[in-house]
Design a protein around this motif. Structure first.
Motif, mmCIF file in Angstrom:
data_model
loop_
_atom_site.group_PDB
_atom_site.id
_atom_site.type_symbol
_atom_site.label_atom_id
_atom_site.label_comp_id
_atom_site.label_asym_id
_atom_site.label_seq_id
_atom_site.Cartn_x
_atom_site.Cartn_y
_atom_site.Cartn_z
ATOM 1 N N SER A 84 -64.539 -11.670 -35.323
ATOM 2 C CA SER A 84 -65.038 -10.435 -35.152
ATOM 3 C C SER A 84 -65.834 -10.046 -36.547
ATOM 4 C CB SER A 84 -63.903 -9.679 -34.483
ATOM 5 O OG SER A 84 -62.661 -9.589 -35.302
ATOM 6 N N ALA B 163 -68.587 -6.893 -37.908
ATOM 7 C CA ALA B 163 -69.713 -5.670 -37.650
ATOM 8 C C ALA B 163 -70.940 -6.147 -38.318
ATOM 9 C CB ALA B 163 -69.123 -4.569 -38.667
ATOM 10 N N GLU C 275 -74.530 -4.086 -39.812
ATOM 11 C CA GLU C 275 -75.103 -2.804 -40.275
ATOM 12 C C GLU C 275 -76.621 -2.853 -40.784
ATOM 13 O OE1 GLU C 275 -72.154 -1.469 -43.068
ATOM 14 O OE2 GLU C 275 -70.680 -1.051 -41.538
ATOM 15 N N ARG D 59 -70.564 -7.847 -41.789
ATOM 16 C CA ARG D 59 -69.333 -7.717 -42.520
ATOM 17 C C ARG D 59 -68.348 -8.182 -41.862
ATOM 18 N NH1 ARG D 59 -68.163 -1.700 -42.491
ATOM 19 N NH2 ARG D 59 -65.880 -2.610 -43.105
ATOM 20 N N PRO E 261 -64.368 -9.407 -41.536
ATOM 21 C CA PRO E 261 -62.974 -9.206 -42.181
ATOM 22 C C PRO E 261 -62.634 -10.742 -42.185
ATOM 23 C CG PRO E 261 -63.654 -7.893 -40.206
ATOM 24 C CD PRO E 261 -64.564 -8.627 -40.397
ATOM 25 N N PHE F 271 -62.994 -1.271 -34.878
ATOM 26 C CA PHE F 271 -62.651 -2.627 -34.088
ATOM 27 C C PHE F 271 -61.542 -3.242 -34.825
ATOM 28 C CE2 PHE F 271 -64.347 -6.268 -36.588
ATOM 29 C CZ PHE F 271 -65.059 -5.650 -37.394
ATOM 30 N N VAL F 272 -60.729 -3.960 -34.033
ATOM 31 C CA VAL F 272 -59.588 -4.626 -34.726
ATOM 32 C C VAL F 272 -59.969 -5.902 -34.807
ATOM 33 C CG1 VAL F 272 -57.069 -4.946 -34.432
ATOM 34 C CG2 VAL F 272 -58.225 -2.781 -33.756
ATOM 35 N N THR F 273 -59.507 -6.797 -35.900
ATOM 36 C CA THR F 273 -59.836 -8.314 -36.215
ATOM 37 C C THR F 273 -58.616 -9.100 -35.284
ATOM 38 O OG1 THR F 273 -58.600 -8.293 -38.230
ATOM 39 C CG2 THR F 273 -60.966 -7.616 -38.239
ATOM 40 N N HIS F 274 -58.662 -10.222 -35.445
ATOM 41 C CA HIS F 274 -57.634 -11.276 -35.251
ATOM 42 C C HIS F 274 -56.311 -10.797 -35.860
ATOM 43 C CE1 HIS F 274 -60.732 -14.443 -33.712
ATOM 44 N NE2 HIS F 274 -61.160 -13.442 -33.757
ATOM 45 N N GLN G 102 -56.484 -6.233 -38.601
ATOM 46 C CA GLN G 102 -57.215 -5.296 -39.546
ATOM 47 C C GLN G 102 -57.908 -4.171 -38.673
ATOM 48 O OE1 GLN G 102 -58.858 -8.248 -42.351
ATOM 49 N NE2 GLN G 102 -59.359 -6.620 -43.586
ATOM 50 N N ILE H 86 -61.128 -2.002 -38.615
ATOM 51 C CA ILE H 86 -62.320 -1.959 -39.366
ATOM 52 C C ILE H 86 -63.222 -0.894 -38.744
ATOM 53 C CG2 ILE H 86 -64.460 -3.302 -40.156
ATOM 54 C CD1 ILE H 86 -62.016 -4.404 -41.233
ATOM 55 N N GLN H 87 -63.689 -0.231 -39.558
ATOM 56 C CA GLN H 87 -64.827 1.047 -39.374
ATOM 57 C C GLN H 87 -66.260 0.503 -39.542
ATOM 58 O OE1 GLN H 87 -64.718 4.835 -40.467
ATOM 59 N NE2 GLN H 87 -63.610 5.455 -38.811
ATOM 60 N N THR H 88 -67.044 0.857 -38.569
ATOM 61 C CA THR H 88 -68.474 0.339 -38.975
ATOM 62 C C THR H 88 -69.562 1.680 -38.447
ATOM 63 O OG1 THR H 88 -70.287 -1.129 -38.862
ATOM 64 C CG2 THR H 88 -68.697 -1.310 -37.036
#
Lengths: 390, 341
Positions: free
Chosen positions: A83, A85, A87, A101, A103, B27-30, B33, B35-37
């Motif tokens: 997953s 992002a 931008e 990005r 993670p 959103f939330v990762t696997h 985490q 994360i804001q975007t």
């Protein structure tokens, strides 16, 4: 008077009218209602321009380098969907860039392949040999880069300039040999800069940016521009025989300075991208290699009495751009700036080589003699051998 | 040169630059985490699925055909199957792919009959290429769907055979190049029930498949029932102490194996479903191309349980799901299927 004005209008009109037709033709070919050129399939294409490893995130800069707008659909690390992002947003117009990005708790020094998949399911990827934390721009690093730049640029050039008294003491033939040697060194450096540019272009540019043509174009423009302005400069100042060598020395210093800027870029980028082993080799190699550049500046100065201060200034002009290069390369690396600097440098170097050849020709009236031919050959060989170290 | 300048300036003038969205998204990762975007989220897990195919519906959707009886009392099941090859379907959020379909979906409808029934399939090829239907099972050579290719744009063929043997079988197009026809989606499941039926259970079909969206002979996406990560995002609701029966068929192309691992439980496995005696009690089976079987299990404890390929590459590309086991309030209630259909 009126007639004259009328003919002027006519001239302008005759210059503009073909443009009008050209625009009409282009509109006809690619305009909104045209279907003449609707054959084949336009394939989307993106280029991954930069990958940075930030704290538990991987930042990927992508650019739409294809002929049509694209939508980014997915990101992956080592071919495993992650997953992420994007931008400012996932739709990219032609030549637009976006930051993806991801993670991901990456491990230092491990290789990673980052993949980006478009809405049509086509995946583009880029391989990173070893993940290293993106460097933080601070004064300490800037100082470190300045020291590296000094070692690579200024000190070796100054050491090379120490050969000046030796060159001053030798006979005319040997002196011509050293001038020709300089030409050989410069030709090698110019070709080297262009090849370096081709490599950067191949690794980072999409084919439709025509990186190779861009390099050749900028090199030629730089060559012509410098050649023209140097001619203007030397013809305007009433040149005595004593100031001309200094002018040539200055041109060589500027050309080499641009070249060293390119070297600085390479070192800065290597450190910035975390290629530690590579950057060590680059520093040692360039340092050895650059002493020869001191000789190049020294040769034309040898037969005149030039004040030491001026010689030192020439050395600084040639050497210090390496520092700026490391800063640019380390802090703001982009393949575009790298290619532009490398090409300008190549053009400058070829221009200097030509000026020296002309200068030798003016004093000797012929270029084909043992000392000159062998000088060029030996110059290139020296450069080749020292370049193996890089 | 001039035309190039004009061309470039036209592009610069007319290109529309998309505007950044100002509302931050989360959103939330696997790995959990958050994360804001300020931009868009690229995530097959957490964006609302807009895909056209509904794995939830497909999971428990069995097609029994139009039923009639022959003079000698044999049940006749008639199906109409239409092949197409021009659909562009969203096979993962944001990713579009040209699927070739039986009755509009990948996989095609699950054809179900009882042993000894007469299965009659009216096959219509509305595609632009030749297609056939080749059933695994026992039938006469001319019903094998290999040499009797059916022409494009409305070509027809009627496949007719007696259902058998008991078990779970694949059907797929058998036109060359076969790999192309299968990997584009021309396959489905064919179940033959024993005459005496199987014990009542919550039954489901899982086709393990993948899509090679960039045509490099490697799958970009894997899934149970086509849509990557779907059952992870939309867990399959089941009940404790209820018999679960899964008809699993591996239709993955390009990769030699696929597998099925169940968490917090083990299952009885009946390879190809041809025997009523399970050959193994395990939480992990490995399947080659078109290998298939039936799994039966019950959960004792409620909660969330993963099921996925233990070839983890496949699960990280979408072949992963969750069983959400709810407390069975009525221990006696059982949702069997009606075999009289």
């Amino acid at each position: 008077m009126k007639i004259k004005n009328y003919s002027k209008v006519k001239t302008i009109a005759s210059g503009i009218i073909p443009f009008g037709f050209l625009i009409i033709m282009i509109l006809y070919l690619i305009g909104p209602s045209s279907d003449l050129l609707e054959f084949g399939v336009s394939l989307p294409e993106i280029t991954i321009e930069k990958i940075e490893f930030i704290d538990s995130e991987i930042h990927v800069t992508v650019r739409n380098t294809g002929p049509i707008p694209v939508k980014i659909a997915m990101a992956d690390v080592n071919d495993r969907i992650q997953s992420a992002a994007i931008e400012p947003d996932k739709s990219l117009e032609r030549f637009e860039t976006a930051l993806v990005r991801i993670p991901f708790s990456w491990n230092e020094a491990e290789p990673y392949t980052i993949g980006i998949t478009l809405d049509d399911g086509v995946r583009f990827d880029k391989f990173i040999e070893a993940a290293t934390p993106a460097i933080k721009s601070d004064y300490k690093l800037a100082g470190f880069f300045a020291i590296i730049g000094t070692y690579v640029g200024i000190i070796p050039v100054m050491i090379g300039l120490l050969w000046l008294p030796f060159i001053q003491r030798i006979g005319k033939n040997k002196y011509n040999f050293f001038l020709a040697l300089t030409v050989g060194l410069l030709i090698f450096l110019g070709i080297d800069a262009m090849l370096e540019g081709f490599e950067v272009s191949k690794e980072n540019f999409s084919t439709n940016f025509n990186g190779e043509l861009l390099i050749i174009t900028i090199t030629l423009l730089s060559f012509l521009g410098l050649y023209y302005s140097a001619e203007k400069l030397t013809s305007r100042t009433s040149l005595t025989t004593s100031s001309k060598p200094l002018a040539i020395g200055l041109m060589i210093a500027i050309g080499i300075g641009l070249h060293n800027l390119g070297e600085g870029l390479a070192i800065g980028a290597a450190i910035g991208l975390g290629q530690v082993a590579l950057s060590t080799f680059l520093i040692v190699g360039f340092a050895l290699h650059n002493t020869t550049e001191g000789i190049a500046i020294a040769s034309p100065l040898a037969k005149t009495k030039s004040p030491i201060s001026k010689i030192i200034i020439l050395g600084l002009i040639a050497g210090s751009p390496a520092i700026f290069g490391t800063w640019i390369g380390g802090f703001f690396y982009s393949p575009y700036t790298a290619i532009i600097f490398l090409s300008i440098g190549a053009g400058a170097i070829f221009q200097v080589a030509l000026v020296i050849l002309k200068w030798i020709y003016q004093s000797e009236q012929k270029l084909v003699q043992a000392s000159i031919v062998s000088g060029i050959g030996v110059g290139m060989l020296i450069m080749y051998l020292t370049s193996i170290l890089v | 040169m001039l035309s190039a300048i004009i061309g470039v300036s036209t592009i610069i003038v007319f290109s529309v630059f998309s505007e950044a969205q100002l509302e931050p998204k989360v959103f939330v990762t696997h790995s959990g985490q958050v994360i804001q975007t300020s931009g868009d989220v690229l995530d097959p897990l957490y964006t609302a699925s807009t895909v056209e195919f509904d794995p939830e519906k497909y999971l428990r959707d069995f097609s029994y055909g139009r039923i009639s009886e022959s003079k000698n009392g044999q049940t006749i099941r008639e199906f109409t199957i239409i092949a197409e090859d021009d659909k562009i379907q969203e096979i993962s959020p944001g990713v579009f792919y040209n699927v070739w379909t039986f009755n509009g979906t990948v996989p095609g409808p699950t054809i179900r009959a009882t042993e000894g029934d007469l299965v009659r399939i009216h096959f219509i090829n509305n595609g632009s290429k030749f297609h056939t239907m080749h059933f695994h099972g026992i039938h006469p050579a001319e019903m094998d769907g290999v040499f009797e290719t059916v022409g494009p744009s409305g070509g027809q063929f009627t496949y007719e055979f007696e259902a058998g043997p008991v078990g779970v079988h694949p059907y797929h197009c058998h036109v060359m190049p076969l790999e192309e026809h299968i990997s584009h989606g021309l396959y489905g499941v064919y179940i033959v029930d024993p005459k005496e039926g199987r014990p009542p259970a919550d039954e489901m079909v899982m086709v393990l498949n993948g899509f090679d969206t960039d045509f490099d002979a490697e799958n970009n996406f894997y899934a149970a029932n086509s849509i990557p990560f779907y059952y992870q995002h939309h867990p399959i609701q089941i009940k404790t102490n209820e018999l679960i029966r899964i008809y699993v068929v591996n239709m993955v192309e390009f990769d030699p194996i696929n597998n099925f691992h169940l968490h917090g439980n083990l299952y009885n496995y009946y390879p190809t479903g041809t025997s009523t005696v399970p050959t193994t009690y395990t939480d992990m089976i490995t399947l080659s191309q078109t290998e298939r079987g039936i799994m039966e299990f019950k959960y004792d404890y409620p909660g969330k349980y993963l099921f996925h390929a233990h070839k983890v590459e496949f699960s990280e590309k979408g072949w992963v799901g969750i069983f959400l086991v709810n407390d069975n309030l009525d221990q006696k209630s059982q949702t069997g299927i009606d075999y009289e259909n």
